[in-house]
Design an enzyme around this catalytic site. Structure first.
Site, PDB file in Angstrom:
ATOM      1  N   TYR A  62       4.199  -5.111  17.727  1.00  0.00           N
ATOM      2  CA  TYR A  62       4.459  -6.020  16.693  1.00  0.00           C
ATOM      3  C   TYR A  62       4.907  -7.195  17.612  1.00  0.00           C
ATOM      4  CZ  TYR A  62       5.495  -8.225  12.192  1.00  0.00           C
ATOM      5  OH  TYR A  62       5.556  -9.038  11.100  1.00  0.00           O
ATOM      6  N   LYS A  65     -16.045   8.134  -0.190  1.00  0.00           N
ATOM      7  CA  LYS A  65     -16.912   7.405   0.663  1.00  0.00           C
ATOM      8  C   LYS A  65     -16.515   7.139   1.819  1.00  0.00           C
ATOM      9  CE  LYS A  65     -21.103   5.407   0.226  1.00  0.00           C
ATOM     10  NZ  LYS A  65     -22.228   6.070  -0.452  1.00  0.00           N
TER      11      LYS A  65
END
Length: 758
Positions: free
Chosen positions: A37, A92
């Protein structure tokens, strides 16, 4: 509990749902966080701002698919809304990850208006490498997909349309092959006129079925030109209108070669199947109840009926998971701008070709040991076949490159397949190293159990892959009969002990063992009746380069003949059994697990050296730990002194060029903080990857605990320390196990005995 209750408990179990997000880079230190970060993240941001394609380099975009739905047409449930569709979309995502190692964000949109949905998906293009549309009602789905494909620069694929089309297309190709019918002569009837039905009709024409040969029926009946003229059908159905009299499904099916059901259950009778052309194909895919049951379709007539359904409890399951994960894998890997018709055709053809190959044991076992052999009951591969990834993704990627929609060229497709294999697990990645070495210089391997079905199948795979030249020892008639029953095209080299002149081999065995109590008659009998003795003699005489046995024998009885005839390598006194255990990010070699019950320090010293040499065959630089229940003298008794002495002897030898230490406990050997902290004096600077156990009992228990509790894959046992390559299988080993050990034996033969001996 019933299935519904089990499913609710499964989905609610903490943490709820089926997917989570995991980090792919270390986040253990302050520096890690500053790279992940602020401030380090600014560097890739600036690179991407200068060149947006760098998002594929510096972010997860290249492996991230958005599964997007509004829940307006969920299979079997209908218009249930976006919230209720989320479990399906998560599912899925599970399939994408499980079968093709693709990451997914599922996005459920509470939007009914196609325009708004299209604009919303377009705004998400920077996030994803591809878009999988799911469970969107027709005809909206056609417009939405078309507009997104035109406007987005990443692949867009509506699986409800194209998935079924591609999988049934593979079945159609193989069905035509089996029934000796030409695609351009097939008369096809499709029951249903929704998204999947229209996409299937379009796809069949791409495969070679003339459009005029496709008759489509909706709930009203045959879609005719008269109905189009009357404004009775939409533009998508109209594309398949026939200039013929009106009629119902029964009228359409009379004389047809192929029935494709994408409608509702129970609407096709045996009489309707009997009205079809000779040797028809019946793909009845309504779920959970097909248009006609599998058995009813098969028994409706006396000639060959190739039947398929969407169910897993009957042969020829049409399952979309055979398509979308692998199609997206290939598309993502070449950074395709779209999934075009050529890529879909390539996927179907790859699936059709795979179904004609021998099926791995792991797949057969996963489906209850039912016979899986190319023919009317097996026209498409099974979803759990790991080879689907290796066939479909490269075919799709190649088609993308050939049709100009790829932004990244894969110049070495073989290397690409190897990278896909690594996604299937560390063991496949490690074995690929051995396979490549074996293919560079294949050797002759005697297979002592040449009449066994698994051995024959393994020999066929060895020959096809070019990793070995197998010699099957067994009765010629029985082997030929087995090959015919397996339905494979293979003409092996067979050594039939009942027909061959084995006088030279018998004399050799007699001269080798005459001062060990063996008579000439016994030698003659052994080479004719015991294939392990014959194979051992063939290896020792140089007629073959290696041997495999043990599939139908107890390990000690299989090992005894090669030990007597071939023996250990020069300057070696001990053989040992080694397993390679592969974890997600680690490979460990474990010895001895099969041979030496209560080894001495000298034995452990040799076993460590042999195993280190084996590790190098897999391109692994060995770091060896001699294990005990003691750490560096913390317990001093007869048991701990043996591995301690072996480690000391190895460290004192000038010819040992790998780090080795001990005695040490197993966690000390495997945990870096313990080695670098508590025991910073250790010769091992990194965790061990070769674990030498102090006894056979400990080794066998240890490797099985690691395998089961650590969810490791095991390859072996690999026999080290022999003068020439010999590997002894275990009862119940699979065809893959046999092929793996054959490849190891070939590499052993290439390197000679020096790799396993001092």
């Amino acid at each position: 509990m019933g299935l519904d209750e089990d499913a609710l408990e499964y989905h609610a179990r903490d943490p709820p749902g089926k997917i989570s997000i995991a980090t792919t880079k270390p986040t253990n230190t302050q520096r890690d966080l500053s790279l992940a970060y602020s401030p380090g993240v600014a560097a890739p941001c600036e690179e991407i701002a200068a060149d947006p394609t760098d998002a594929y380099t510096y972010t997860a975009k290249s492996n991230l698919v958005g599964v997007i739905s509004n829940g307006s047409a969920v299979l079997g449930l209908g218009d249930i809304g976006a919230d209720a569709a989320k479990p399906v979309m998560e599912g899925k995502g599970v399939l994408f990850k499980r079968f093709a190692d693709i990451d997914v964000f599922d996005v459920e949109l509470d939007l009914d208006d196609p325009d708004t949905l299209v604009q919303t998906v377009l705004a998400m293009e920077p996030t994803f490498g591809g878009i999988n549309l799911e469970d969107i009602k027709a005809p909206d789905c056609f417009e939405i997909e078309e507009r997104l494909r035109e406007q987005m620069d990443i692949p867009v694929f509506h699986d409800d349309q194209h998935g079924t089309a591609i999988i049934t297309g593979a079945g159609l190709l193989n069905g035509a092959e089996i029934l000796d019918k030409e695609l351009d002569a097939l008369e096809v009837v499709i029951s249903g006129a929704g998204a999947s039905a229209i996409a299937t009709a379009r796809f069949y024409t791409a495969l070679g079925v003339p459009r005029e040969n496709v008759t489509m029926c909706d709930s009203t009946g045959i879609i005719t030109q008269e109905r189009v003229d009357a404004g009775d059908v939409n533009e998508y159905k109209a594309a398949f209108a026939q200039d013929r009299p009106a009629g119902d499904l029964a009228d359409a099916m009379a004389g047809a070669d192929v029935f494709v059901g994408l409608s509702v259950g129970g609407i096709v009778s045996p009489e309707m199947v009997r009205s079809m052309a000779p040797n028809p194909m019946v793909f009845a895919m309504a779920n959970p109840d097909p248009e006609i049951g599998y058995e009813d379709a098969k028994t409706a007539r006396e000639d060959t009926v190739i039947a398929a359904t969407g169910r897993s409890d009957f042969p020829n399951q049409i399952n979309n998971v055979l398509g979308f994960p692998f199609i997206f894998r290939g598309a993502l890997d070449v950074r395709a701008t779209q999934i075009n018709e050529a890529m879909k055709v390539a996927a179907a053809e790859a699936l059709a070709t795979l179904a004609r190959e021998d099926v791995p044991d792991e797949v057969v076992q996963a489906y209850g040991d039912q016979p899986l052999q190319f023919g009317p009951e097996y026209v498409i591969p099974k979803p759990l076949d790991p080879r689907v990834l290796l066939r479909v993704a490269p075919a799709v990627a190649e088609a993308a490159m050939e049709t100009g929609v790829a932004r990244r060229e894969i110049t070495d497709l073989d290397a690409y397949r190897e990278s896909l294999e690594a996604r299937l697990g560390k063991s496949r990645e490690m074995m690929r190293i051995i396979y490549n070495k074996a293919m560079a210089d294949p050797k002759r391997i005697a297979l002592a159990e040449g009449g066994d079905e698994k051995t024959i199948r393994a020999a066929n795979q060895m020959a096809d892959a070019g990793i070995a030249e197998p010699v099957l020892i067994g009765e010629t008639t029985a082997i030929d009969r087995q090959i015919d029953e397996l339905g494979i095209e293979y003409e092996p080299e067979i050594l039939d002990p009942q027909q061959a002149d084995l006088s030279d081999q018998a004399t050799f065995l007699y001269e080798h063992r005459q001062r060990k109590g063996m008579t000439r008659n016994e030698a003659q009998e052994l080479v004719r009746r015991d294939p392990n003795y014959l194979a051992s003699v063939l290896v020792e005489r140089g007629e073959v380069d290696a041997m495999l046995t043990g599939l139908t024998y107890h390990y000690p009885s299989a090992l005894r003949p090669p030990l007597q005839v071939i023996g250990t390598a020069p300057e070696a006194d001990f053989a040992a059994g080694v397993y390679m255990l592969t974890f997600q990010n680690r490979v460990v070699f474990v010895a001895d697990a099969t041979v030496n019950r209560d080894p001495s320090a000298a034995c452990l010293e040799e076993v460590a050296e042999h195993t280190a040499a084996l590790a190098r065959e897999f391109n692994v630089e060995p770091r060896v730990a001699l294990l005990s229940y003691s750490d560096f003298g913390s317990v001093d008794d007869a048991a701990t002194q043996v591995p301690r002495e072996a480690a000391t002897r190895l460290r004192e030898r000038a010819d040992i060029d790998f780090p080795v230490d001990g005695e040490m406990q197993a966690d000390t050997a495997l945990v870096e903080d313990m080695l670098s902290g508590t025991y910073d004096f250790s010769a091992l600077e990194k965790p061990a990857n070769v674990l030498v156990f102090p006894t056979l009992e400990a080794g066998n228990i240890g490797y099985k605990l690691l395998q089961r509790l650590g969810e490791a894959e095991a390859i072996g046992p690999m026999l080290v320390g022999m003068d020439k390559p010999v590997h002894v299988l275990q009862r119940g080993d699979s065809v893959d196990d046999i092929v793996n050990l054959a490849a190891v034996a070939v590499v052993d033969a290439q390197n000679g005995p020096s790799t396993s001996a001092r």
